[in-house]
Write an enzyme that holds these catalytic residues in place. Sequence first.
Site, PDB file in Angstrom:
ATOM      1  CD  GLU A  15      -2.887   1.214   2.360  1.00  0.00           C
ATOM      2  OE1 GLU A  15      -2.748   0.412   3.289  1.00  0.00           O
ATOM      3  OE2 GLU A  15      -3.784   2.056   2.308  1.00  0.00           O
TER       4      GLU A  15
ATOM      5  N   GLY B 124       2.720   2.327  10.885  1.00  0.00           N
ATOM      6  CA  GLY B 124       2.453   1.547  12.094  1.00  0.00           C
ATOM      7  C   GLY B 124       2.301   0.066  11.797  1.00  0.00           C
ATOM      8  CB  ALA B 125       0.440  -2.340  11.632  1.00  0.00           C
ATOM      9  CG  MET B 126       0.060  -3.314   4.924  1.00  0.00           C
ATOM     10  SD  MET B 126      -0.911  -1.847   4.452  1.00  0.00           S
ATOM     11  CE  MET B 126      -2.112  -2.617   3.387  1.00  0.00           C
ATOM     12  CD  GLU B 127      -5.009  -2.179   5.536  1.00  0.00           C
ATOM     13  OE1 GLU B 127      -4.085  -1.730   6.254  1.00  0.00           O
ATOM     14  OE2 GLU B 127      -5.626  -1.488   4.715  1.00  0.00           O
ATOM     15  CG  ASN B 128      -0.128  -6.859   3.993  1.00  0.00           C
ATOM     16  OD1 ASN B 128      -0.212  -5.974   3.168  1.00  0.00           O
ATOM     17  ND2 ASN B 128       0.786  -6.884   4.952  1.00  0.00           N
TER      18      ASN B 128
ATOM     19  CD  GLU C 279      -3.154  -2.181  10.668  1.00  0.00           C
ATOM     20  OE1 GLU C 279      -3.586  -2.377   9.512  1.00  0.00           O
ATOM     21  OE2 GLU C 279      -2.831  -1.047  11.079  1.00  0.00           O
TER      22      GLU C 279
ATOM     23  CG  HIS D 137      -7.865  -2.108   7.816  1.00  0.00           C
ATOM     24  ND1 HIS D 137      -8.677  -1.173   7.218  1.00  0.00           N
ATOM     25  CD2 HIS D 137      -6.767  -1.421   8.246  1.00  0.00           C
ATOM     26  CE1 HIS D 137      -8.095   0.029   7.304  1.00  0.00           C
ATOM     27  NE2 HIS D 137      -6.948  -0.093   7.938  1.00  0.00           N
TER      28      HIS D 137
HETATM   29 ZN    ZN Z   1      -5.814   1.493   8.560  1.00  0.00          ZN
END
Ligand code: ZN
Length: 882
Positions: free
Chosen positions: A129, A269-273, A306, A309
């Site tokens: 992203e 911060g983080a990623m919702e893959n 996350e 999401h």
């Molecule tokens: Zn988000």
Amino acid sequence: MRSDTGQVFKLEDYRPCDYLIPETDLTFRLDPDRTIVVAQLSIERRDGARAAKTPLVLDGDGLELVSLEIDGAPVSGDDYTVSPDRLSLHAPPAARSFTLTVTTRLAPAGNEALMGLYRSNGVYCTQCEAEGFRRITYFLDRPDILSVYTVRIEADRGSAPLLLSNGNPGETGPLPDGRHFAVWHDPFPKPSYLFALVAGDLAVVKDRFVTRSGRPVELGIYVEHGKQGRTAYAMDALKRSMIWDETVFGREYDLDVFNIVAVSDFNMGAMENKGLNIFNDKYVLADEDTATDADFANIEAIIAHEYFHNWTGNRITCRDWFQLCLKEGLTVYRDHEFSADQRSRAVKRIAEVRLLKGHQFPEDQGPLAHPVRPRRYREINNFYTATVYEKGSEVVRMIRTVVGAETFRQGMDLYFERHDGEAATVEDFVRAFEDVSGQDLSQFFLWYQQAGTPNVTAKASYSAADKELVLEIEQSVPPTPGESRKRLMHIPLAFGLVGPDGADMGWDHVEGATVKDGVIHLRKRKHRLRFGGIAKRPRLSLNRGFSAPVTLSVEEKRADRLFLARHDGDLYGRWQALNTLLVDTLIRSARHIRGGRDAVLPEDLVALCGDIAADDALEPAYRALALTLPSEADIAREMGSNIDPDAILAARTLLVQAIAHAHGADFEALHAEMSQAGPFSPDAESAGRRALKNVLLDYLAARGADAAPAAQHYAGATNMTDRAAALAVLVNRHAGSAETMQALADFERSYRDDPLVLDKWFQIQAAAPGPETLEAVRALAAHPAFSVANPNRLRALVGTFSSANQTGFHRADGEGYRFFGDIILAVDRKNPQVAARLATALRSWRSLEPERKAVAREALLRLASADGLSVDLRDIVERTLA
Ligand code: ZN
């Protein structure tokens, strides 16, 4: 990296793609310097697409093409053009569908932008992203292209025993030369930005969750070897999130596995893959010795965010990047509600509002202002903003206020039902609430379309003879860049009429605006409301719970405000009244000091602070928040112009000292009381007691030069919250003392091998107020442990200095900006996204007093004229100067 400046993407230019990619098969042959990616794409011409033979144009970013095949046969060089940034097939096959096989070569070890496939501490990982997938292979890299992915990963078994991707695990096995492979299949069609891969040597902590309908899910948290003991809180937060989403939104998890990987080099911060969240390790790893209570709270919120999401973002994704708030604002709203349910709702709301005002308001009131749904961008990475996230969440909260809690849930259900599996728009979202409520939300929709924080003014007058309260309320929306004329908004203001005993009073009838369930709905420029049948003069508690993100000024007597700060039955309203009193006082005081006059130190306010501290009926976390005076940045923001950070610091310090001197003995006793604690627990109640204790420690230290008590607290601390707080008190209140130097040395020695903790050491020193801090920060930038390549370390030192150190960064001689500019330019050559984000620290330069304004402008002009700026940084710098 892309260098095509100046291209502007516009919402109104959206057009569906002529081609679709229903299936994507990827093979990765991983190698640090020569990774081969074979992408087999099933390509389909869309129904209703223009004539056959429409060129197929795929996005790339810095790619090297190795080979290209259609249906297994090489494509002739005449039939395509390729550059690192684009692959165009001039005349694709006439058949409606065909298979395109694209082979690219990557060098993950040299990828310093941390977008696409890169290495973090020897672990292969991806970040796609918003537009990182195009750094892996040529693709229709846009969120409305949903594809079912099958991924085969091949790697050296010794260095990468672990091979992860999205979805459910499939076949695994050995390969020649000490290599091995694993296959993953994700049955849910998803956009490319949700693709992820991780390969490396990591430890895992596993758990299990059974969904409400009986699906068993294997949970895994992957961390560096030796860090397994720090995953317990994150795992617990994950399970609580899963239950909460089932209970509150009726949403269940949908795959057999849910994996979280913690990496130490991460831009955000983080990623919702899908099924494979990748986290900045800062938001996974925690135990009492290494993490503060704030870290625990952030971990809980981001794990939840996350996870949430999966429905708001993944199952329903965004049609295009203009719709970013559709997933982010909504998901932030969901994580806020989750945290409010897990902790104290009032305290959580106050903390949220502080954050919103601290980050989003300055954005909305400066040169980088944009609507929650922007209409144009040059670089989408620059739109992961407080406006899209935090104001986006406030807008969802207002929808609930407007339609009511039950109808809100029905609207959410309808939204999920209608758009599951689709790439949707903000219009789709709002339509669901119009349909379930029967309300016309077109005026409300302006919250998505208009930038700027609305101003609301209010004035109440009471007539005892008529038993009537007249309330005059007026709204105006200030101009923002590119939007000079604004339309009137629908502003829902929750309120109460507070009677002499602190309880809310009722009324017989009201006219002048819609008033429903304790909310006034403003829709016009001016409303004159008349409340009848009110026996006694009430005090007005307006915008309770911060029901609308506006700047409110109520014309009222100081005595009324003091009354509300003591007696408003609504805790949020009580805090708001206190905060207004404090901010007004500190602004006046700073102006006095700048003008060579005495500070303003009202006795009644000082007394009030002591009474709040002593009020056992209030939870410690609330008292801690109330006693934390508005920050220098808060005061500066509310002043708005002609800002002199030195005067603001002086005003704040003098008020802290006045409160500390007035209540020293009581604060000592309360500090001792709050220090009595059993074994450590990260729960909200215990954290609240620690927060109050540490705020009090700061007051006590502000009384004089003796550093010994703070040093004792440092030495005696049994958890990181207390240790870091004591260190900050030493650094802020006893700068340069032997005790401070000793504590700093001790902290460094104890944690030199623990990057997340060492970040705190950098951060605490960077935040120390005063112009001298710049020298310390320069020295820290030369420390062997400092590196501009690691975003966490960079943010700890340079991010803290520029955004949380008003007097150091905005030094009158401009040296703070010079240091900052040098670093930004160095970072930009490696990681444009992070450089651009850091550079936003200069966004409020026009509010400074003239001398500082001039040097800040010079610093910006210097950045603007530097050679080879990234698109990201240029976009921020030019908009800031415009
Ligand atoms: Zn988000």
